[in-house]
Design a protein around this motif. Structure first.
Motif: not given
Length: 317
Positions: A166-182, A253-263
């Motif tokens: 999920a996400g993107e690295v230097e122009g390489v984009k994932a095919n999975i669609d996420t509900r929030t930026p992940i 390693v696994l790298v996980l990052a996301g925009t906090p929902i804040g709820e």
């Protein structure tokens, strides 16, 4: 005078071991102790690696979910997925399933027939990702993605490869669609790499491999089964494989990052909602059959009990 390295690793958490599902052992760094939520990530389980003899493999028989997403990533072995909406699929090595539970689903994740009958290795991960309030009651959705549809990024020096789930690295984009930026990345390196994490995202790095890795501009050492909490502070996060014997070995390693929902969230067991009333309604809906049933539940529980009994006889966890 050289400038002081920016400290990007704010905390290191060592995964604890616990029994889950039908009786398998996981290493779990999140939630752990007083670290119970990394918005939007709710849970990270490291399953295995484990070698099963014939008849020993177990999974997670029928259970419900509502209000979040489960992400399953298989490295070795396989899972068979069934649910109360009639969906069925086999997750083999390299596959990812991104399941949006939304308004609710009853599902099971059992070892494949081949793994149960013949035995073999199993290794994988399950991650829980929160949904914003506006999406908690959307219809369930599945994204079952085979390895050939998951792109890889390779660095110019060919020392770093990153599976972009999920996400993107230097122009390489994932095919999975996420509900929030992940961002969900499987980063493997024998050298050095500086990863850009978008502004506003919090990040975590989990080392699932025996080779240690140096993380952040300050080069904090992260060992196997440890989770590093990252505050990028607008700068790329550096990764470097720690020295093995006389040469560098591959770090993974696994790298996980996301925009906090804040709820605010209210969670218990398989449900993650925003209020106590919503949580109570989820349990009521489960008890009154709202989530449905999956044919064959008795057989799956019997297979699980038999596998656990066989492992116990052999003195195994």
């Amino acid at each position: 005078m050289a400038s002081k390295a920016l400290k990007q690793v704010s905390r290191i958490i060592t995964a604890h071991r616990q029994r889950e599902g039908g009786g398998f052992i996981v290493r779990r760094p999140l939630p752990s102790g007083n670290f119970d939520f990394a918005d939007p990530f709710l849970m990270l389980d490291h399953l295995g690696p484990v070698n099963y003899a014939p008849g020993e493999a177990v999974g997670a028989p029928d259970h419900p979910h509502r209000g979040f997403e489960t992400v399953t990533y298989v490295l070795e072995g396989g899972f068979e997925h069934l649910d109360s909406h009639g969906n069925h699929g086999i997750l083999s090595p390299g596959w990812v399933q991104w399941m949006t539970a939304g308004s609710g689903v009853m599902h099971s994740e059992m070892p494949t027939k081949e793994l149960l009958d013949k035995g073999g290795n199993f290794h994988g991960f399950q991650i829980w990702v929160n949904l914003p309030a506006k999406d908690k009651m959307i219809p369930p959705r599945y994204q079952d993605v085979p390895p050939e549809n998951i792109p890889w990024f390779e660095s110019a020096d060919k020392q770093t490869r990153i599976k972009v789930i999920a996400g993107e690295v230097e122009g390489v984009k994932a095919n999975i669609d996420t509900r929030t930026p992940i961002y969900f990345l499987d980063l493997r390196t024998t050298g050095k790499y500086a990863l850009h994490i978008p502004e506003g995202m919090d990040a975590m790095v989990y080392n699932y491999h025996p080779t240690s890795i140096l993380v952040g501009q300050e080069k904090t050492k992260v060992n196997e089964s440890q989770l590093a909490i990252i505050k990028a502070q607008g700068e790329p996060v550096e990764f470097e494989a720690a020295d093995g014997d006389s040469e560098k070995k591959e770090a993974r390693v696994l790298v996980l990052a996301g925009t906090p929902i804040g709820e605010k969230i209210v969670r218990h067991g398989p449900f993650v909602m925003n209020t106590a009333d919503e949580l109570l309604q989820a349990f009521t809906d489960m008890q009154t059959g709202h989530f449905g049933k999956i044919p064959g539940s008795f057989e799956r529980m019997r297979a699980t009990d038999e596998a656990n009994a066989k492992r116990k006889q052999q003195g195994k966890e």
